[in-house]
Scaffold this active site. Sequence first.
Site, PDB file in Angstrom:
ATOM      1  N   ASP A  96       8.501 -29.688 -42.274  1.00  0.00           N
ATOM      2  CA  ASP A  96       7.272 -30.141 -42.910  1.00  0.00           C
ATOM      3  C   ASP A  96       7.630 -30.553 -44.333  1.00  0.00           C
ATOM      4  OD1 ASP A  96       4.626 -30.547 -43.634  1.00  0.00           O
ATOM      5  OD2 ASP A  96       3.958 -28.516 -43.190  1.00  0.00           O
ATOM      6  N   HIS A  97       6.754 -31.316 -44.948  1.00  0.00           N
ATOM      7  CA  HIS A  97       6.948 -31.718 -46.334  1.00  0.00           C
ATOM      8  C   HIS A  97       6.510 -30.597 -47.274  1.00  0.00           C
ATOM      9  CE1 HIS A  97       6.485 -36.201 -45.046  1.00  0.00           C
ATOM     10  NE2 HIS A  97       7.754 -35.893 -45.167  1.00  0.00           N
ATOM     11  N   TYR A 132       0.797 -30.715 -45.187  1.00  0.00           N
ATOM     12  CA  TYR A 132       0.105 -30.906 -43.902  1.00  0.00           C
ATOM     13  C   TYR A 132       0.794 -31.877 -42.944  1.00  0.00           C
ATOM     14  CZ  TYR A 132      -3.253 -29.566 -47.542  1.00  0.00           C
ATOM     15  OH  TYR A 132      -3.854 -28.988 -48.637  1.00  0.00           O
ATOM     16  N   HIS A 133       2.131 -31.866 -42.902  1.00  0.00           N
ATOM     17  CA  HIS A 133       2.848 -32.816 -42.048  1.00  0.00           C
ATOM     18  C   HIS A 133       3.887 -32.141 -41.153  1.00  0.00           C
ATOM     19  CE1 HIS A 133       1.974 -35.747 -45.618  1.00  0.00           C
ATOM     20  NE2 HIS A 133       0.929 -35.638 -44.811  1.00  0.00           N
ATOM     21  N   PRO A 134       3.525 -31.128 -40.356  1.00  0.00           N
ATOM     22  CA  PRO A 134       4.512 -30.488 -39.471  1.00  0.00           C
ATOM     23  C   PRO A 134       4.902 -31.418 -38.323  1.00  0.00           C
ATOM     24  CG  PRO A 134       2.318 -29.638 -39.023  1.00  0.00           C
ATOM     25  CD  PRO A 134       2.183 -30.516 -40.236  1.00  0.00           C
TER      26      PRO A 134
END
Length: 531
Positions: A290-291, A466-468
Amino acid sequence: MFDYIIIGGGSAGCVLAARLTENPDINVALLEAGPADKSVFIHCPAGLAVIAKTGMAGWGMNTTPQPGLNGREGYMPRGKVLGGSSSINAMVYIRGQREDYDQWAAEGNPGWSFDEVLPYFKRAEHNERGADALHGSNGPLNVMDLRSPNRYGPVFVEAGVQAGQVHNTDFNGESQEGVGLYQVTHKNGERYSAAKAYLTPNLSRPNLHVFTGAHTTRILMERKRAVGVEFQHEGQVKQLKATREVLLCAGALQSPQILMLSGIGPREHLLENSIATVHDLPGVGQNLHDHPDVVLVTNAPKATESFGLSLSGAIQGLKGLFEWRKHRRGILTSNFAEAGGFIKSQSSEATPDLQLHFVVGKLVNHGRTTVFGHGHSLHVCLLRPRSRGSVRLASKDPLAPPLIDPNFLSDRDDMDRMIRGFKLIRNILSQPALAALGGHELAASSKVHTDAEIERFVRDYADTIYHPVSTCRMGKGALDVVDAQLRVHGIEGLRVVDASIMPNVVSGNTNAPVIMIAEKAADMIKAAQGA
């Protein structure tokens, strides 16, 4: 009996439902655990603040304690509603870099280079600026410049240029690098989620059957073939059968969970949870990343046109409510993260490795902590983290949330880049354009100066943006889960179509890429079945 059953009514599921039912002879069932997307807080862009504060329309998940975050549990908001996370996100339209997709193809995934996926981005997009070599103007997904931009977004852009960054008017153009205003997935002053773009216009199709409040418990298997889905709905356990394929679109956190609940995953982990192994697939749930992101928050009393809790802010909010209700204009059309950029943590980087989101308000703890007064917040996130984690079952109970371990900042290179990023955003905040607002950092960061102090701050305050991705990774390796056609290795009649298939996270927000993935998947599914 249906031809296709789609698990998950998020971005990918909405695209597939719309595209597959273009053929009136194809019957499709779409299962979504959450409700219909009826709330005004979803459709009003600034309703995002209420969604973040209350957790409405979300799964309410957290990570396991993260050593890289000093033992804190991270926040993992995922949409539980038609439209999925596109109904609760900040609506920023970003594709990523050409190199992201070329790397996917180079890792053994034919058909996924940038030139090969670009037609699907264009097919999805209706950009109000018009079509060109890189943009579409006839697609379902409306993309536009903000209707009533806040005056402080351009101030941030000016500060970024003063700090030595270039001004970029199109982050999805030839070059991603620079600072500028984001385009958003809005239409006529409202959020334009994947549900509004793809699903809502087609709900009257007799061959499309949407089940809301339908929580999938497992995929039904006959030997090594997916034949249907079991789910809880209206207080009962129900089953639906699929004559062609089951399409798993539950996202990077729950697609691997559903596979494992169905007996598809690492044999030893399944045995630990008393689940019979249908197919030993070690990569299910692996490669999670994730980020990681950290925010510098500035108190700026002069910035009274930003969002803030104050008397002037209340008056501004009431005016904005009137403007939005009557004209779909005004401050409530804001997505908060109106401006940002893509920059290099050091000049030797070939492409930007950091993304910025400039928020026109004081954002603390994902917006869940109440903060009074006015100001602005500047995020910096690491675009290509090296740290890798996993998703695992907490138990065989399908209603129990999975164990989510992104293993944030476990790789030293990730932290070194975050430290450099912290310095860069502080430099932007200190430039004359923003400094003229008389702002100063909140106490948590104001006394942080040395690399060691910055590292402590990052570990104390960093979290997801919020980027898994990547828990059902596409590829040919031992820990890959799907092939380049998104078919689960070793299983017939089952594909995964969502962010979990990304070999590596793209360099930017992930919603537009997920929609592209589903557009491409729809063509592959049609070609395979002659539909």
